[in-house]
Design an enzyme around this catalytic site. Structure first.
Site, short mmCIF file in Angstrom:
data_model
loop_
_atom_site.label_atom_id
_atom_site.label_comp_id
_atom_site.label_asym_id
_atom_site.label_seq_id
_atom_site.Cartn_x
_atom_site.Cartn_y
_atom_site.Cartn_z
N SER A 1 0.74 -1.04 0.39
CA SER A 1 -0.58 0.25 0.05
C SER A 1 1.07 1.33 0.17
O SER A 1 1.66 1.44 0.94
CB SER A 1 -1.06 -0.36 1.18
N ASP B 1 -4.68 3.94 -1.59
CA ASP B 1 -5.25 4.43 -0.05
C ASP B 1 -6.64 4.78 -0.41
O ASP B 1 -5.97 6.19 -0.04
CB ASP B 1 -5.30 4.07 0.99
N HIS C 1 -9.08 0.93 -3.45
CA HIS C 1 -9.58 0.62 -1.29
C HIS C 1 -10.23 2.26 -1.44
O HIS C 1 -9.25 2.79 -1.72
CB HIS C 1 -8.83 0.39 -0.82
N MET D 1 -8.56 7.86 0.19
CA MET D 1 -9.99 8.23 1.78
C MET D 1 -10.65 9.60 1.35
O MET D 1 -9.64 10.48 0.67
CB MET D 1 -9.25 8.45 2.91
N HIS E 1 -1.74 -1.03 -3.69
CA HIS E 1 -2.36 -0.96 -3.33
C HIS E 1 -3.24 0.69 -3.27
O HIS E 1 -1.81 1.24 -2.44
CB HIS E 1 -2.56 -1.83 -2.33
N MET F 1 -11.52 -6.00 6.06
CA MET F 1 -10.05 -4.46 6.78
C MET F 1 -9.82 -5.81 8.48
O MET F 1 -10.76 -4.98 9.21
CB MET F 1 -10.97 -3.52 7.42
N ASP G 1 -6.02 -6.36 4.99
CA ASP G 1 -5.51 -4.79 5.00
C ASP G 1 -5.58 -4.62 6.56
O ASP G 1 -6.53 -4.48 7.06
CB ASP G 1 -6.28 -4.54 3.82
N MET H 1 -12.51 4.78 0.49
CA MET H 1 -12.67 4.20 1.78
C MET H 1 -13.54 5.39 1.74
O MET H 1 -13.16 6.74 2.37
CB MET H 1 -11.93 4.68 3.06
C1 DX5 Z 1 -6.23 1.56 6.01
C2 DX5 Z 1 -5.76 1.32 5.06
C3 DX5 Z 1 -4.70 0.38 4.66
C4 DX5 Z 1 -3.75 0.96 4.90
C5 DX5 Z 1 -2.55 -0.09 5.96
O1 DX5 Z 1 -6.84 2.04 6.06
O2 DX5 Z 1 -6.88 0.38 3.77
O3 DX5 Z 1 -4.45 -0.10 3.56
O4 DX5 Z 1 -2.53 1.55 4.14
O5 DX5 Z 1 -1.73 -0.18 6.43
P1 DX5 Z 1 -0.47 -1.22 7.43
O6 DX5 Z 1 0.28 -1.98 6.78
O7 DX5 Z 1 0.29 0.23 8.50
O8 DX5 Z 1 -1.54 -1.48 8.13
ZN ZN Z 2 -6.51 -0.34 2.21
#
Ligand code: DX5
Ligand code: ZN
Length: 226
Positions: A14, A41, A72, A43, A39, A143, A181, A74
């Site tokens: 990620s 992320d 992903h 947000m 990946h 998650m 994840d 969010m």
């Molecule tokens: C969290 C994200 C993850 C995050 C994982 O909200 O969806 O993908 O980047 O980070 P680590 O591997 O550090 O927990």
């Molecule tokens: Zn993620």
């Protein structure tokens, strides 16, 4: 670029923990080290407290790596942005069931744009929340932290949920990936592997590894073969 198989185990760094001043180099290193997907992320500061990146970053990643981009979302109302992420070069697009009152329609929208369709569940969401659309998805994302930040502690109760979803996918003879994840490292990855996960996301364990991203990827890969 095939993302249609589920029997191969996937490691998906990620970029949330990457150094964005040198994102291209970070992606090139991941690809050379044998990462399978990248990946991303996304947000929005509403569905989760943090704000990160959008289609612009996906488009930049698309130009620098051939690896599938595992996006992903969010975000609230993801259906408003799915087309933009698909056009930017996303390979997989995963939406949260908690953010989608019309999840069946949203999954069809993703597939109609030529992307693999994923559904994600927060740690507090029971596996039954996706029972009725399980045969529609290419990927289920469990998650293992509350979404919003990298570097959080793995929530152990999610192992049982991953196993529960594994059983449901097997009962459907589904080839969907079961992705996990959050807090994935060399200690927690094997637990999720035993539970039946097939795709592993890691930010901290890759990009914050004391010996660099390549060492982080190799360490995780060694636990995937164990
Ligand atoms: C969290 C994200 C993850 C995050 C994982 O909200 O969806 O993908 O980047 O980070 P680590 O591997 O550090 O927990
Ligand atoms: Zn993620």
């Amino acid at each position: 670029m095939s993302t249609t198989r589920a029997n191969q185990l996937i490691l998906a760094p990620s970029i949330l923990s990457a150094d964005f001043t040198r994102l291209g180099e970070e992606l090139t290193e991941c690809e050379s080290a044998g990462a399978d997907w990248i990946h991303v992320d996304v947000m929005d500061g509403h569905f989760v407290p943090n704000i990160t990146m959008g289609p612009f970053i996906v488009e930049a990643c698309r130009r620098v790596t051939k690896l599938p981009l595992d996006v992903h979302l969010m975000i609230e109302k993801p259906e408003r942005h799915i087309e933009a992420f698909a056009k930017a070069g996303a390979s997989n697009i995963t939406v949260h069931v908690e953010a989608c009152p019309h999840i069946h329609r949203t999954l069809q929208q993703i597939k109609s744009l030529g992307c693999k369709a994923g559904v994600a569940l927060n740690p507090g969401t029971p596996s039954a929340a996706i029972d009725s659309i399980l045969d529609e998805v290419d990927l289920v994302l469990v998650m293992s932290v509350n979404p919003g930040y990298s570097g959080q502690k793995f929530i152990s109760s999610t192992v049982e949920k991953a196993g529960d979803i594994r059983n449901k996918l097997d009962a459907l003879n589904s080839s969907a990936w079961l992705e996990v994840d959050g807090g994935i490292d060399t200690e927690t990855l094997p637990k999720m592997l035993v539970a039946g996960a097939t795709a592993f996301v890691a930010a901290t364990a890759v990009f914050k590894h004391p010996n660099g991203a390549t060492a982080g990827i190799k360490a995780l890969q060694s636990t995937m073969r164990a």
